[in-house]
Design a protein around this motif. Structure first.
Motif, short mmCIF file in Angstrom:
data_model
loop_
_atom_site.label_atom_id
_atom_site.label_comp_id
_atom_site.label_asym_id
_atom_site.label_seq_id
_atom_site.Cartn_x
_atom_site.Cartn_y
_atom_site.Cartn_z
N THR A 146 -4.25 -19.07 1.46
CA THR A 146 -3.31 -19.48 0.42
C THR A 146 -2.42 -18.29 0.08
OG1 THR A 146 -4.81 -18.82 -1.36
CG2 THR A 146 -5.01 -21.08 -0.52
N ASP A 147 -1.26 -18.58 -0.49
CA ASP A 147 -0.32 -17.51 -0.82
C ASP A 147 -0.93 -16.50 -1.79
OD1 ASP A 147 1.56 -18.55 0.81
OD2 ASP A 147 2.76 -19.49 -0.75
N LYS A 148 -1.67 -16.98 -2.78
CA LYS A 148 -2.27 -16.07 -3.76
C LYS A 148 -3.25 -15.12 -3.08
CE LYS A 148 -1.85 -18.99 -7.87
NZ LYS A 148 -2.57 -19.73 -8.93
N CYS A 149 -4.06 -15.68 -2.17
CA CYS A 149 -5.05 -14.85 -1.49
C CYS A 149 -4.37 -13.83 -0.58
CB CYS A 149 -6.00 -15.74 -0.69
SG CYS A 149 -7.52 -14.93 -0.17
N ARG A 150 -3.30 -14.22 0.09
CA ARG A 150 -2.57 -13.29 0.94
C ARG A 150 -2.03 -12.12 0.12
NH1 ARG A 150 0.15 -17.90 3.48
NH2 ARG A 150 -0.68 -18.27 5.55
N GLN A 151 -1.48 -12.43 -1.03
CA GLN A 151 -0.92 -11.38 -1.88
C GLN A 151 -2.00 -10.40 -2.34
OE1 GLN A 151 1.13 -13.49 -4.98
NE2 GLN A 151 2.53 -14.48 -3.55
N LEU A 152 -3.19 -10.91 -2.63
CA LEU A 152 -4.28 -10.03 -3.03
C LEU A 152 -4.70 -9.13 -1.88
CD1 LEU A 152 -6.41 -12.56 -5.11
CD2 LEU A 152 -5.03 -10.68 -5.99
N TRP A 153 -4.77 -9.69 -0.67
CA TRP A 153 -5.12 -8.86 0.49
C TRP A 153 -4.03 -7.83 0.77
CZ3 TRP A 153 -9.34 -8.12 3.51
CH2 TRP A 153 -10.42 -8.98 3.32
N ASP A 154 -2.80 -8.18 0.55
CA ASP A 154 -1.71 -7.21 0.71
C ASP A 154 -1.90 -6.03 -0.23
OD1 ASP A 154 -0.47 -8.59 2.67
OD2 ASP A 154 1.12 -9.43 1.43
N GLU A 155 -2.22 -6.33 -1.48
CA GLU A 155 -2.44 -5.26 -2.46
C GLU A 155 -3.62 -4.41 -2.06
OE1 GLU A 155 -1.66 -3.22 -6.12
OE2 GLU A 155 -0.51 -4.50 -4.78
N LEU A 156 -4.65 -5.04 -1.53
CA LEU A 156 -5.83 -4.31 -1.07
C LEU A 156 -5.44 -3.33 0.04
CD1 LEU A 156 -8.90 -4.61 -1.85
CD2 LEU A 156 -9.16 -5.88 0.26
N GLY A 157 -4.65 -3.81 1.01
CA GLY A 157 -4.21 -2.94 2.10
C GLY A 157 -3.35 -1.80 1.62
N ALA A 158 -2.44 -2.10 0.66
CA ALA A 158 -1.58 -1.04 0.14
C ALA A 158 -2.39 0.04 -0.57
CB ALA A 158 -0.54 -1.64 -0.81
N LEU A 159 -3.44 -0.35 -1.27
CA LEU A 159 -4.29 0.64 -1.94
C LEU A 159 -5.02 1.51 -0.93
CD1 LEU A 159 -5.75 -1.48 -4.87
CD2 LEU A 159 -4.26 0.50 -5.05
N TRP A 160 -5.46 0.92 0.18
CA TRP A 160 -6.14 1.72 1.19
C TRP A 160 -5.18 2.73 1.83
CZ3 TRP A 160 -10.75 3.16 1.63
CH2 TRP A 160 -11.81 2.35 1.24
N VAL A 161 -3.92 2.37 1.96
CA VAL A 161 -2.93 3.33 2.44
C VAL A 161 -2.85 4.52 1.49
CG1 VAL A 161 -0.48 3.68 2.90
CG2 VAL A 161 -1.59 1.60 3.69
N CYS A 162 -2.80 4.21 0.18
CA CYS A 162 -2.74 5.28 -0.82
C CYS A 162 -3.97 6.18 -0.76
CB CYS A 162 -2.61 4.68 -2.22
SG CYS A 162 -1.10 3.75 -2.49
N VAL A 163 -5.14 5.56 -0.55
CA VAL A 163 -6.38 6.34 -0.53
C VAL A 163 -6.45 7.22 0.70
CG1 VAL A 163 -8.88 6.14 -0.27
CG2 VAL A 163 -7.70 4.72 -1.95
N VAL A 164 -6.23 6.64 1.87
CA VAL A 164 -6.41 7.39 3.13
C VAL A 164 -5.35 8.48 3.27
CG1 VAL A 164 -6.42 7.19 5.63
CG2 VAL A 164 -7.52 5.44 4.25
N LEU A 165 -4.15 8.24 2.79
CA LEU A 165 -3.08 9.23 2.93
C LEU A 165 -3.02 10.22 1.79
CD1 LEU A 165 -0.14 7.05 4.30
CD2 LEU A 165 -1.86 8.34 5.56
N SER A 166 -3.95 10.13 0.84
CA SER A 166 -3.93 11.05 -0.29
C SER A 166 -4.09 12.49 0.18
CB SER A 166 -5.06 10.69 -1.26
OG SER A 166 -5.19 11.69 -2.26
N PRO A 167 -3.20 13.39 -0.23
CA PRO A 167 -3.34 14.79 0.18
C PRO A 167 -4.47 15.52 -0.52
CG PRO A 167 -1.51 14.54 -1.35
CD PRO A 167 -2.02 13.16 -1.08
N HIS A 168 -5.09 14.89 -1.51
CA HIS A 168 -6.13 15.56 -2.28
C HIS A 168 -7.54 15.26 -1.77
CE1 HIS A 168 -2.92 16.51 -5.06
NE2 HIS A 168 -2.65 15.23 -5.20
#
Length: 997
Positions: free
Chosen positions: A327-349
């Motif tokens: 569903t569209d709502k579920c896709r959007q939640l998974w998108d947010e999940l993926g974007a957060l993992w990008v922030c975590v893995v690429l964190s310089p700290h």
């Protein structure tokens, strides 16, 4: 010297955390007296240290360091973060549901007392007022902390939630705000080390006595183990101390209830179809972002817990079995999940070992069968994106090219451009700025106020090692590189929608940045590079036919560059007006098929957002038209681009309306050039939709006449003279000619007599031409327009007469005939009525024929004109009408008064005509014959339930028969004939005899 195990058991590490600046300074001093001086200075800010300074000096140095430098959290910001999911409260209000707000209220109302700190352990009582009629409730709260972090909490309310309850908040804020009022004790192990044997025994016995029901079994078990020489407890040096804190090598992080996070996410996913569930999950994502911004290690912990629960969503397996998409709502939640993992893995700290662990987790999750694909679907049936390569939004001659990036950076599932742009902008915020780039974040402006939103402000922050560079410049360059990249439109509705959303999000970020001279130069440079970027740029000269259009990006660049470099702004925006997928399918200026048309669906089976892209194209064009007002050069350039690139009539019409509105301000004279462009666009729409049925045509035609009126009489006459390529005859005669000559239009044009007559002559000519092409629908409007000009009116009347011979229907002839009578021309009305009657045919059983009223009106008209006209129309009536009731009704009407009493009658007759005399005797014979014929027709298939109706019908027939001198004999003979012919219908004949004898 104590072994490491004993140190950990007592909670006494050898050194403080090397990252702690204060600890490093103290360690650099290397002298206990220097340590105490520095300690007193640091602690005086938040502790009532003077009361225990003498005792504190006897504590071992490692404990001193940890108690001073790894003290209780000193900022309320962290407490707020761990007591709220980040619901943004209404502006100017505090959300009473947030535990932080409730805890703050408890603190301010004096509900906190009995606060005691023992080492790294804080405890206190919270008295909360009960509800109406309920007693006051007392809650005991305990908090453990380590290195400025709360590591565990316990509250008597037993209110398990994702974050801290209001009572924990109240105690924590009390410790921060009223540190000098907190009773302070050293870690219990240090206090015990100062007691002799008798004191220790008394301490233990008193403790057991005070809590014997709870601790006696444990105390006895420990005593047995201590008295046993070889027990494990005797092999370990030292003893545990819950108040001494953790060792330096131990991991430390803020307390987070992992079990509750898992349960909460699981429950919210099970309610995923509801709006509230999605909002709460997004609030949890916002909390992760907040933690990451604070460099809190719990951000990654919380994200791992959430991801694991997302992968256990039972709907994933179901969708996989069905081969269906999310569903569209579920896709959007998974998108947010993926974007957060990008922030975590690429964190310089983060540490290398942390990143390695996360990548291992992501790799393991990716191998799970239920892990959704980037598009969110489990099956793809669409066409391949791989373009075919031909010899060199040969290829050059065709105006298309192969694409170098089938997977674009903007719209990518991991949103690399968005993440990088946000990270660079984050580094450019002012130090006092407390609002993050994410809308759900909260900020505290003062201890007594709630969260409030403030506008993000940015400054140029130099890039180390790169003179002249700033993070703000890099953010702008990165965003424009991604937005301007030539890339193929991805497959699938959701992926295409994601492209649109990512573009809008990036541009929303850029629009918040206030452009200074330095950034304007970057814009100009990047715009030039985009124009010259070849196949790598979406603004290049040659585009792949299915590449993503640049309309949204170009609109931002055009608006930003226009005040500084108009020439560059227009060149860039005009280049971006293209929509390659339509340019290769439809010639310029021609409409594309309706979205429901099979041709459209076959030609563009996967361009789900084509309508949205065309709307964005229209918005770009409208922006340029508005900006070019007063500049004929650019206005005509924009017009040419619109005519070449926009293929939707509805959008062209909207552009025409916008241009006309912009060109005619209320308080200023109109812009004639822009008005002319609006008219030209309107004329193009008329030509494109001339043969297309649309409910908006009438609106479009009326607007076009209004626009031409704004320009002047010549424009209005031009569209009248060239109507055949713009309008249907009905539109031209009923809207264009009529609207163009109304009183309001003439007043607006302010014409003199000669010019007014010229306009009227043009309208009359148009009306006559339309009447010749479509006399059925245009004859009456033509007569109406021409009635004030004798020659034109006669021409229109002759067109009607000629059309009657050529098949003009009786309904239209009757309508024009009534118009003629209304205009005082009864003889012409009579002529048209006879032509209509000649075409009419009403059968014996058509009592309710649509033309009944017209026939009765024609008969009344002929009767009013005189006996001659009446005599002429009788044969037409007899030939056209075979319905007996109608014939008898007409006959009866004519016998009630003498003919010739109408407008031209002048009382030429003195008495009514008799039904047995000419010309009415012919009509009487026809009526009698019609009754006889109709009776036989009805009796052929009559059913018993219609016997009553038939008897009534015979009654009316008798009335008509009796109008003749020998009518009673004819009727009797008629009845006798019926009785003999239909004697088998005994019941019906019995009814006939009862009624008529």
């Amino acid at each position: 010297m104590e072994p490491p195990a004993a140190k950990r058991s007592r909670g006494c590490p050898a050194e403080p955390d090397e990252r702690d600046a204060g600890a490093g300074a103290a360690r650099g001093q290397g002298r206990p007296e220097a340590l105490l001086d520095l300690s007193a200075k640091r602690v005086a800010e938040s502790w009532a240290f003077e009361q225990v300074e003498e005792r504190f000096s006897r504590v071992p140095e490692p404990v001193q360091k940890r108690i001073v430098f790894w003290s209780f959290p000193r900022s309320e910001r962290e407490i707020c973060m761990y007591s709220s999911l980040g619901y943004p409260p209404p502006e100017g209000e505090h959300d009473a549901r947030v535990p932080f707000t409730r805890g703050l209220h408890l603190l301010q109302s004096g509900a906190v007392d009995r606060v005691l700190q023992v080492g790294f352990h804080l405890s206190g009582n919270i008295r909360e007022p009960g509800g109406p009629g309920e007693p006051e409730r007392l809650y005991h709260v305990s908090i453990s902390f380590d290195r400025c972090k709360i590591t565990s909490v316990s509250c008597g309310c037993d209110n398990r939630d994702l974050f801290y309850c209001a009572h924990v908040v109240a105690l924590s804020l009390y410790r921060i705000r009223h540190a000098r009022q907190v009773e302070l004790r050293l870690p219990i192990s240090e206090t015990l080390s100062q007691m002799n044997r008798d004191q220790l025994q008394k301490f233990v016995q008193y403790l057991i006595s005070a809590h014997h029901t709870e601790v006696l079994p444990t105390a006895q078990r420990l005593a047995d183990e201590i008295l046993l020489l070889g027990s494990e407890i005797n092999l370990v040096h030292g003893a545990p101390d819950p108040t001494a804190g953790a060792g330096i090598e131990d991991a430390n992080c803020w307390h987070l209830d992992e079990e509750q996070i898992q349960e909460q996410v699981k429950q919210l996913l099970s309610n995923g179809g509801y709006y509230g569930a999605s909002q709460q999950l997004r609030s949890m994502f916002s909390k992760v972002r907040e933690m990451l911004r604070m460099r809190d290690s719990n951000g990654a912990r919380m994200l791992i817990l959430m991801t694991e629960q997302f992968l256990q969503d039972p709907r994933l397996a179901l969708w996989r079995q069905q081969g269906a998409g999310m569903t569209d709502k579920c896709r959007q939640l998974w998108d947010e999940l993926g974007a957060l993992w990008v922030c975590v893995v690429l964190s310089p700290h983060c540490k290398p070992e942390e990143r390695a662990g996360w990548l291992q987790l992501l790799s393991r999750w990716d191998k799970l069968d239920v892990c959704p694909l980037e598009e969110g679907n489990y099956s793809f049936d669409g066409p391949s994106l791989q373009p075919t390569v031909a010899p060199i939004p040969e290829l050059l001659q065709k105006g298309s090219t192969c694409i170098t990036n089938t997977e674009g950076w903007v719209g990518h599932p991991l949103d690399p451009i968005g993440c990088l742009c946000r990270a660079l902008l984050e580094a450019c915020r002012l130090e006092e700025e407390t609002l993050t780039l994410y809308p759900a974040a909260l900020a505290l402006s003062s201890p007594d106020s709630g969260p409030e939103k403030r506008k993000v402000a940015y400054q140029h922050v130099p890039v180390p090692g790169s003179p002249g560079e700033s993070y703000l410049v890099l953010a702008l360059e990165v965003a424009l590189l991604g937005l301007g990249q030539q890339r193929a439109l991805p497959e699938g509705l959701y992926a295409q929608d994601k492209v649109v959303r990512n573009e809008e999000q990036l541009l929303a970020l850029l629009e918040e940045v206030e452009l200074d001279e330095r950034l304007v130069q970057v814009l100009r440079k990047q715009a030039g590079l985009l124009l010259e970027g070849g196949p790598f740029s979406g603004f290049g000269e040659v585009l792949f036919r299915e590449s993503v259009p640049m309309h949204t990006c170009a609109r931002y660049l055009f608006t930003a560059l226009l005040p500084h470099d108009p020439d560059l702004a227009y060149r860039l925006a005009l280049r971006a007006m293209r929509l390659p997928v339509l340019e290769t399918a439809f010639p310029a200026g021609e409409p594309h098929p309706s979205p429901l048309d099979s041709i459209m669906s076959n030609r563009f089976p996967r361009w789900f957002i084509l309508g949205h892209l065309e709307t964005r194209q229209c918005e770009l064009a409208s922006t340029m038209l508005t900006a070019a007002k007063g500049d004929p050069k650019w206005l005509h350039a924009v017009l040419g681009s619109i005519q070449q690139n926009i293929h939707s009539p509805a959008l062209l019409f909207k552009l025409a309306q916008d241009a006309c509105k912009t060109a005619t301000p209320v308080s200023a004279p109109p812009d004639t050039t822009l008005l002319g462009i609006a008219l030209e666009l309107g004329l193009q729409v008329m030509r494109m939709t001339l043969n297309i049925m649309t409910w908006r045509r009438r609106e479009m035609v009326r607007w076009l006449v209004s626009c031409a009126t704004e320009i002047g009489p010549q424009a209005l006459m031009n569209i009248m003279q060239n109507w055949y390529s713009l309008f249907t005859p009905v539109e031209a005669a009923t809207i264009v000619a009529v609207t163009g000559t109304t009183h309001a239009t003439l007043l607006r044009l302010q014409l003199d007599t000669s010019r007014r007559e010229e306009l009227w002559a043009c309208a009359r000519t148009l009306a006559l031409q339309c009447a010749m092409k479509d006399p059925q629908n245009c004859a009456l409007p033509a007569l109406t327009l021409c009635e004030k000009n004798h020659s034109a009116f006669e021409a229109a009347y002759q067109i009607v007469l000629d059309a009657a011979a050529g098949g003009l229907g009786h309904a239209h002839l009757f309508t024009v005939a009534r118009y003629m009578e209304h205009r005082g021309l009864p003889l012409r009305a009579y002529k048209l009525a006879t032509l209509a009657l000649a075409q009419l045919s009403i059968a014996f059983n058509q009592d309710s024929h649509p033309a009944v009223n017209d026939v009765l009106w024609a008969c009344s008209l002929s009767h009013s004109l005189g006996r001659h006209e009446l005599s002429a129309i009788v044969p037409l009536i007899i030939r056209s009408i075979h319905c007996a009731p109608m014939l008898s009704d007409i006959l009866r009407r004519w016998t009630l008064s003498a003919p010739g009493l109408g407008p031209l009658g002048a009382r030429r007759a003195t008495k009514p005509l008799g039904a047995d005399r000419a010309p009415l005797c012919q009509l009487l014979d026809a009526a009698v014959t019609a009754y006889i014929t109709t009776s036989h027709s009805r009796l052929t298939h009559i059913s018993p339930r219609h016997y009553g109706d038939f008897i009534e019908f015979l009654g009316k027939a008798r009335e008509t028969f009796l109008l003749a001198p020998d009518g009673h004999l004819q009727f009797a003979q008629f009845l006798e004939n019926l009785k003999q012919t239909y004697k088998g219908k005994k019941k019906l004949m019995l009814l006939v005899r009862e009624r008529f004898g």
